[in-house]
Design an enzyme around this catalytic site. Sequence first.
Site, PDB file in Angstrom:
ATOM      1  N   LEU A 242       0.865  -1.294  -0.064  1.00 42.61           N
ATOM      2  CA  LEU A 242      -0.040  -0.028   0.097  1.00 42.61           C
ATOM      3  C   LEU A 242       0.857   1.063   0.024  1.00 42.61           C
ATOM      4  O   LEU A 242       1.104   1.779   0.860  1.00 42.61           O
ATOM      5  CB  LEU A 242      -0.917   0.119   1.107  1.00 42.61           C
ATOM      6  CG  LEU A 242      -2.385  -0.661   0.801  1.00 42.61           C
ATOM      7  CD1 LEU A 242      -3.034  -0.587   2.121  1.00 42.61           C
ATOM      8  CD2 LEU A 242      -2.927  -0.169  -0.286  1.00 42.61           C
ATOM      9  N   HIS A 243       1.290   1.692  -1.236  1.00 46.68           N
ATOM     10  CA  HIS A 243       2.260   2.600  -1.534  1.00 46.68           C
ATOM     11  C   HIS A 243       1.863   4.177  -0.608  1.00 46.68           C
ATOM     12  O   HIS A 243       2.423   4.439   0.266  1.00 46.68           O
ATOM     13  CB  HIS A 243       2.709   2.841  -2.735  1.00 46.68           C
ATOM     14  CG  HIS A 243       2.961   1.646  -3.737  1.00 46.68           C
ATOM     15  ND1 HIS A 243       4.198   0.944  -3.621  1.00 46.68           N
ATOM     16  CD2 HIS A 243       2.472   0.980  -4.725  1.00 46.68           C
ATOM     17  CE1 HIS A 243       4.442  -0.031  -4.647  1.00 46.68           C
ATOM     18  NE2 HIS A 243       3.161  -0.082  -4.876  1.00 46.68           N
ATOM     19  N   ASP A 244       0.893   4.465  -1.155  1.00 45.18           N
ATOM     20  CA  ASP A 244       0.532   6.139  -1.052  1.00 45.18           C
ATOM     21  C   ASP A 244       0.084   6.198   0.338  1.00 45.18           C
ATOM     22  O   ASP A 244       0.730   7.488   0.757  1.00 45.18           O
ATOM     23  CB  ASP A 244      -0.382   6.631  -2.313  1.00 45.18           C
ATOM     24  CG  ASP A 244      -0.031   6.548  -3.443  1.00 45.18           C
ATOM     25  OD1 ASP A 244      -0.662   6.452  -4.351  1.00 45.18           O
ATOM     26  OD2 ASP A 244       1.507   6.623  -3.666  1.00 45.18           O
TER      27      ASP A 244
END
Length: 313
Positions: A242-244
């Site tokens: 879950l990058h952002d």
Amino acid sequence: MPPRKIIIDTDPGQDDAVAILLALASPEDIEVLGITAVAGNVPLPLTQKNARIVCELAGKPETKVFAGCDAPMKRKLVTAEHVHGKTGLDGPQMADPTMPLQDQHAVDFIIETLRNEPCGTVTLCPIGPLTNIATAFERAPDIVARVQEIVLMGGAYFEVGNITPTAEFNIYVDPDAAKIVFGAGVPLVVMPLDVTHKALTTRNRIDAFRSMHTKVGDMVAAWTDFFERFDMEKYGSEGAPLHDPCTIAYLIEPQLFEGRHINVEIETESELTLGMTVADWWRVTDRPANAMFIKDVDASGFYALLAARLARL
Ligand code: RIB
Ligand code: CA
């Protein structure tokens, strides 16, 4: 402590959507002055629409959403439908938004906000290609010194690239914009793949969203179910990064993250390594440090924060 005033610059994208939800669910920590859409994962007409869909899902239709640049500063747009699907928010069925898109261009909103808010009180959170931010800096150099901090998702070093062997998507799409932002002298916190690939979804973590039995929980679970298939196939990992949301979690609980203040330069010439973030992690050059480059995260703490805050919506 008053909430941190931020502008989220975004290309939704399922992980962008979770980042926006986390910010809108945390009014005691974050005041979202506006959300500026940029072309990236999918073209601009979709990213600006998706940003509004997410604001309505959060129950915050009064949020101001602006459309920004529809192409990188110098290069052709590269999108990522292979990861995010044709709509950019594939997974669940989504109704079109009814909340309005602001008439003002996102770049003008960024400039105006930084000029009107007290100096040093607005943080920029770019979680897509850096085109809007760099264009604002080029058009109005006076705003650069007025930015409190930039906390962005982008780049990679030990983890190497995800769109080419050497480049991460957000930087690769607009390396010229990234060069401007990384060279602007604004205090910079970078969430590269090195840390986001340690914030992986797992069955239990997705089930925690689903067991909220809320529309938000169900949508986030459906988005992550869809979004993770690409990374699991490519990396053989248990889930998707879950990058952002790492950027927003950093603003709320910075102690969840660890990194090093180092020099990070952007490759803009070589076609072979275009968009690479050349991070001097071992400080082997005398290039001045310009970024807090984050490498580690307390993943359990990150997902506990996410679940606790999203359960509020
Ligand atoms: O490389 C990951 C980044 O590219 C994330 O921001 C994702 O949303 C895509 O924009
Ligand atoms: Ca993004």
